[in-house]
Design a protein around this motif. Sequence first.
Motif, short mmCIF file in Angstrom:
data_model
loop_
_atom_site.label_atom_id
_atom_site.label_comp_id
_atom_site.label_asym_id
_atom_site.label_seq_id
_atom_site.Cartn_x
_atom_site.Cartn_y
_atom_site.Cartn_z
N ASN A 20 0.82 -1.21 0.00
CA ASN A 20 0.00 0.00 0.00
C ASN A 20 0.86 1.26 0.00
O ASN A 20 0.53 2.26 -0.64
N LYS A 23 2.47 1.65 -3.52
CA LYS A 23 1.54 2.11 -4.56
C LYS A 23 1.51 3.63 -4.70
O LYS A 23 1.15 4.15 -5.75
N LEU A 24 1.91 4.34 -3.66
CA LEU A 24 1.89 5.80 -3.71
C LEU A 24 2.97 6.36 -4.63
O LEU A 24 3.00 7.56 -4.90
N ALA A 29 -2.91 5.94 -7.26
CA ALA A 29 -3.07 5.75 -5.81
C ALA A 29 -3.00 7.08 -5.08
O ALA A 29 -3.74 7.31 -4.11
N ARG A 30 -2.12 7.98 -5.52
CA ARG A 30 -2.02 9.29 -4.86
C ARG A 30 -3.32 10.07 -4.99
O ARG A 30 -3.79 10.70 -4.04
N ARG A 33 -6.21 8.32 -2.84
CA ARG A 33 -6.07 8.39 -1.39
C ARG A 33 -5.73 9.78 -0.87
O ARG A 33 -5.81 10.04 0.33
N GLN A 35 -2.78 11.15 -0.83
CA GLN A 35 -1.55 10.99 -0.07
C GLN A 35 -0.36 10.93 -1.00
O GLN A 35 -0.49 10.71 -2.21
N PHE A 36 0.83 11.12 -0.43
CA PHE A 36 2.07 11.03 -1.19
C PHE A 36 3.19 10.62 -0.25
O PHE A 36 3.02 10.60 0.98
N VAL A 111 4.39 8.66 4.93
CA VAL A 111 3.17 8.76 4.13
C VAL A 111 2.47 10.03 4.57
O VAL A 111 2.05 10.15 5.73
N TYR A 167 3.52 15.80 -6.45
CA TYR A 167 3.62 14.74 -5.45
C TYR A 167 4.32 13.50 -5.99
O TYR A 167 4.44 12.50 -5.28
#
Length: 305
Positions: A20, A23-24, A29-30, A33, A35-36, A111, A167
């Motif tokens: 998981n 995947k960022l 995925a970024r 979600r 996120q980065f 993360v 990101y």
Amino acid sequence: MRDTGRPQAMSNPRADRVRNVAKLAGRPARLKRGQFLAEGPQAVREALAAHRKGPAPGGRPVISEMYITGSCLDRFGEFGADSAGTGYRLVTEPVMAAMTDTVHSQGVVAVCNSIDLTLDEVMVRRPRLMAVFCRMRDPGNAGTVLRAADAAGADAVVLTSSSVDVYNPKAVRATAGSLFHLPIVLGQDYQQLTARLRHHELPLLAADGQGDQDLDLLQDRSAWRHHRHTAAALDTAADQTAPLVLEAPAAWVFGNEAQGLSPEELSWCDYSVAVPVYGAAESLNLATAATLCLYASARAQRRGR
């Protein structure tokens, strides 16, 4: 064996949690979600500092998870102190390698939740110096110019919808932590953006190799004004018809690395400014031109305070 008092390190590179995080490295995925990844001691250090100051936009904490190898923790004990309250998970070197996309892992990764702002949130702060990047495509360039904007004291960086994702792990690394220092606005439509900035009475200065304004001349005029000389001492027709002053609030607009700004994109700007090239080089690269332009405005604005 000496007991370090540390928790047992995660050791399975194929664990779901590891996957998981990995995947960022990809944009889907970024985006999904929000996120980065911030990788390496400098980036994580700045992420922790931002985390301490308060939540990210939307109310989530800046750091969601943090992972570190034992060897990195030995070198950077401050990460183990957990002064920001994020907690950390100890991982083995193979796990860290599986989480990150670098050839040689730097031993720590956080993360992070997305920290970009809306244009409205930036404009309410009445920025005096902004950097706008139109169709910037290279993640390394994105990180470098964001770092330059931070160093010059810019109030915000804006990227158009056709630009690279800041990101991207390579871009985040290239910022050297500057990503966490200044407001960033992403995904802007160029024409709507320029109209909004003009509505806020922020002149648009296009960096263009064929520009009709000379950056050196503008800087000279600013310096002479500061020392109580008159700009009229520059007795050229170009100077007499140019109202642009670097001391004023402004948004610098920079184009694609290879193509610069298109004629249409230039038409939406108030001024076009050239950085003079005195040698045989065909042109300056984007990062160098952005640094020179932003520092020229920053220095003039500081003189005028």
